[in-house]
Design an enzyme around this catalytic site. Structure first.
Site, PDB file in Angstrom:
ATOM      1  N   GLU A 143       0.826  -1.220   0.000  1.00 39.23           N
ATOM      2  CA  GLU A 143       0.000   0.000   0.000  1.00 39.23           C
ATOM      3  C   GLU A 143       0.857   1.267   0.000  1.00 39.23           C
ATOM      4  OE1 GLU A 143      -2.707  -0.344   3.298  1.00 39.23           O
ATOM      5  OE2 GLU A 143      -4.052  -1.631   2.171  1.00 39.23           O
ATOM      6  N   GLU A 300      -6.310  -8.594   0.265  1.00 41.06           N
ATOM      7  CA  GLU A 300      -6.673  -8.546   1.689  1.00 41.06           C
ATOM      8  C   GLU A 300      -8.187  -8.403   1.782  1.00 41.06           C
ATOM      9  OE1 GLU A 300      -4.457  -5.586   3.834  1.00 41.06           O
ATOM     10  OE2 GLU A 300      -2.548  -6.193   2.978  1.00 41.06           O
TER      11      GLU A 300
HETATM   12  C1  GAL Z   1      -3.961  -2.980   5.213  1.00 38.96           C
HETATM   13  C2  GAL Z   1      -2.498  -3.362   5.193  1.00 38.96           C
HETATM   14  C3  GAL Z   1      -2.232  -4.576   6.046  1.00 38.96           C
HETATM   15  C4  GAL Z   1      -2.878  -4.433   7.362  1.00 38.96           C
HETATM   16  C5  GAL Z   1      -4.346  -4.177   7.200  1.00 38.96           C
HETATM   17  C6  GAL Z   1      -5.050  -4.013   8.504  1.00 38.96           C
HETATM   18  O1  GAL Z   1      -4.189  -1.680   4.844  1.00 38.96           O
HETATM   19  O2  GAL Z   1      -2.060  -3.628   3.898  1.00 38.96           O
HETATM   20  O3  GAL Z   1      -0.845  -4.772   6.195  1.00 38.96           O
HETATM   21  O4  GAL Z   1      -2.255  -3.388   8.039  1.00 38.96           O
HETATM   22  O5  GAL Z   1      -4.532  -3.010   6.453  1.00 38.96           O
HETATM   23  O6  GAL Z   1      -4.684  -2.829   9.122  1.00 38.96           O
END
Ligand code: GAL
Length: 657
Positions: A143, A300
């Site tokens: 990100e 994710e």
């Molecule tokens: C995303 C990030 C992850 C984790 C997740 C929850 O934005 O890529 O590494 O931090 O959020 O906070």
């Protein structure tokens, strides 16, 4: 075949636990996990000493359970030993404060030493895993983030400007630096747009935003070049944030990746009072597909309550699976849940994964496992694409420019796009999200919201689209600025005036309590939506009036006009308004442009199409009954179906018989 799995952090758990994880993953139908995107210190605990043995063992164990690996390059969270060598490695914020160690993404993206360290770690990783067949791809960093305002970036910004303008005379002219005597006589005089006593120059600000975006694009490219050379044949991606993130030109960032990956948290802890909005999630997904006009990976997918200091709501039974199918419905070819197991320590102690801290199979695990077994029935869907007749054009430059000058305090670009998108989504219309370099010719209906910064070439392209029969919808503040963020020297909407067949005679940027509404002159349109955020008072030349303002000194004056141009037509909407305006207009617009829904079902469920497959998604907490227009085949029940009773958060995946 769909890829299915999770983001896994074996380094957070004793090695004796790993076989249990691998077994549970295999039983849930996992085919892939993402590893190591934050494991730099574990891989290089001290300068130049590399420890791959633990990661090799994790990868081998997963392979023995039929699970492949996508590896992250760990540059988002460098080791303390590295960053503490030199404080200039840390990013400086707009307020002049420099980051220090203790979080992530705190590095300066232009620092030559950070580049050198990144090259080194990416090279050793790529060389080590190039020949490992179980490593099937790479994610770069994590990100990519916000601008840096340090001295190194200031000098790099000057180089960017030199490359762009060649001479200071050219820059001074393009930016209009005569204003307040800001004429630059040496490149080194050009400031960064940090916090100043009053607003800073909009042209300088816009170029700085482009520069800051390009800094990450280049930093990513540095890593791509190494991976392509040292680890050929393994596809490369980056995990992008949702549509709300606008500090980087995501179209540029996506360009040289093999595919885009998205992170999605519908029940984020930052909005605990709001139920997830299916249309907003869908827009995030379509926007991800739009970055390369290609299917994408969900890297994710939320799988538990999210949180840091506070804990967000737990996904309701069925929601995790529903969101994952929604991702597939909009073009995801892989689903990875964030994260496998909730970590016992660290900043994200309460950012839950599938398993809770205790690591035992639970309700959420069973839901994921159910989906894992279902995906085996759906393999033929992977690779198929949603096909749209409707598109929304997103302009990163306009977004940047609205950041600098929102024009009206109630205006928000993301919300404006959501207001347009949601009524289309409710009507089961597939939408592509396009950049200005896309080919528009395949679409019947094109929305180009708030095209504030408008290059000549884009204006010509839009004219051509309409001349050849397309229907174009424009909204306020279009054609206001040239590429250098200078206001055009012509009546608005500037380069679009001939196309729109009307000019903006005057505009009013109302305060929130200055109520007004629209009155349509279209048969059957009795709604009177509010005219919020902005009001262009239009003077038609060739255009026909579609709606007028209801109040104020411009009561009865045109607010929306429709113009025939060549074979097509343009609707110019002079107020930002809100979703109610688009709700009122969308049926009429779809008929006007001859756009049809993917399936004519009248129901509040979400309906999408991918290739020959239809996804019916019930986001509500009640059972919804759906009458299909014809008998279809349900791939999940393997039964023919004509009337469906979809339980709360249930999904049906159909194909024609
Ligand atoms: C995303 C990030 C992850 C984790 C997740 C929850 O934005 O890529 O590494 O931090 O959020 O906070």
């Amino acid at each position: 075949m769909f890829h299915f799995g999770a983001d896994y952090y074996p380094e957070h758990w004793p090695e004796s636990r790993w076989p249990t994880d691998a077994r549970l993953m295999q039983e849930a139908g996992f085919t892939v996990v993402r590893l190591a995107e934050f494991a730099w210190t574990k891989i290089e605990p001290s300068p130049g000493k590399y420890h791959f043995a633990w990661l090799d063992r994790a990868i081998d164990l997963l392979a023995a359970h039929g699970i492949s690996v996508l590896l992250g390059t760990p540059t988002a969270s460098p080791p303390a030993w590295l960053m503490n060598q030199d404080e200039t490695l840390f990013r400086v914020q707009r307020d002049g404060r420099r980051h220090s160690y203790g979080n992530r993404r705190g590095y300066c993206p232009n620092h030559p030493d950070y580049h050198a360290h990144s090259r080194r770690i990416v090279t050793v990783l790529a060389e080590h895993y190039a020949g490992n067949e179980n490593v099937i791809g790479w994610q770069i960093d994590n990100e990519f983030g916000d601008p840096c305002y340090c001295e190194i970036c200031r000098r790099a910004f000057h180089e960017f400007l030199k490359e762009k303008y060649q001479t200071l005379d050219e820059l001074n002219t393009r930016w209009g630096t005569d204003f307040w005597s800001h004429i630059y006589t040496d490149w080194a005089q050009i400031p960064l747009p940090m916090e100043v006593i009053s607003a800073s120059d909009p042209s300088l600000e816009l170029d700085f935003k482009r520069f800051a975006s390009q800094s990450y694009v280049r930093f990513q490219q540095l890593q791509i070049d190494i991976l392509r050379e040292k680890s050929p044949g393994k596809p490369i991606t980056h995990n992008f944030m949702e549509f709300s993130y606008d500090q980087i030109n995501y179209f540029d960032l996506a360009r040289s990746l093999d595919f885009v990956a998205l992170d999605s948290y519908p029940r984020g802890f930052w909005s605990p009072k709001l139920a997830p909005n299916p249309a907003h999630i869908a827009l995030d997904l379509d926007a991800a597909r739009g970055l390369k006009q290609k299917n994408f990976w969900m890297m994710e997918q939320q799988s538990g309550p999210s949180g840091a200091h506070y804990v967000g709501e737990t996904p309701r039974p069925g929601e995790i699976r529903l969101w994952a199918y929604q991702s597939i419905a909009h073009g995801a070819d892989a689903i990875l849940f964030f994260r496998w197991r909730t970590c016992r320590f660290g900043v994200e102690q309460y950012w839950h994964g599938i398993l809770d801290h205790a690591g035992l199979p639970n309700r959420r695990y069973e839901e994921v496992k159910r989906m894992g077994s279902e995906l085996k029935l759906l393999a033929e869907i992977a690779g198929s694409k949603p096909q749209a007749q409707t598109a929304i054009l997103v302009s990163p430059d306009s977004r940047f420019a609205f950041h600098i000058q929102p024009n009206n305090a109630a205006f928000n670009y993301k919300q404006h796009v959501r207001d347009i998108y949601a009524p289309l989504h409710r009507r089961h219309v597939t939408v592509d999200i396009l950049s200005e370099s896309a080919d528009f010719s395949a679409y019947r209906l094109l929305f180009a919201p708030a095209l504030y910064v408008l290059p000549q070439a884009l204006a010509e392209k839009l004219k051509q689209f309409v001349a050849q029969g397309g229907t174009l919808v424009l909204t306020p503040r279009s054609g206001v600025k040239d590429e250098h963020n200078l206001v055009v020297d012509a009546p608005l909407p500037g380069l679009l005036t001939e196309l729109v067949g009307a000019v903006v005679e005057e505009y009013d940027s109302p305060a929130p309590d200055m109520q007004n509404h629209l009155e349509f002159s279209l048969p059957g349109l009795t709604a009177q939506p509010s005219a919020l955020g902005w009001r262009d008072i239009l003077r038609p030349a060739t255009a026909r009036v579609i709606a007028c303002y209801g109040r104020d000194y411009y009561a009865g004056k045109p607010a929306i006009v429709l113009n025939q141009y060549g074979q097509g037509q343009v609707l110019y909407i002079g107020t930002f308004s809100d979703e109610t305006l688009y709700e009122a207009l969308t049926d009429w617009l779809l008929t006007l442009s001859n756009v049809s829904p993917v399936l004519p079902v009248s129901s509040s469920i979400e309906v999408t199409q991918r290739g020959d497959f239809y996804f019916l998604l019930n986001h509500s907490a009640q059972t919804e009954t759906v009458q299909l227009p014809r008998k279809m085949f349900n791939l999940l029940t393997t039964q023919p179906v004509e009337t469906l009773a979809l339980a709360a958060h249930e999904v049906a995946i159909l194909k024609s018989v």
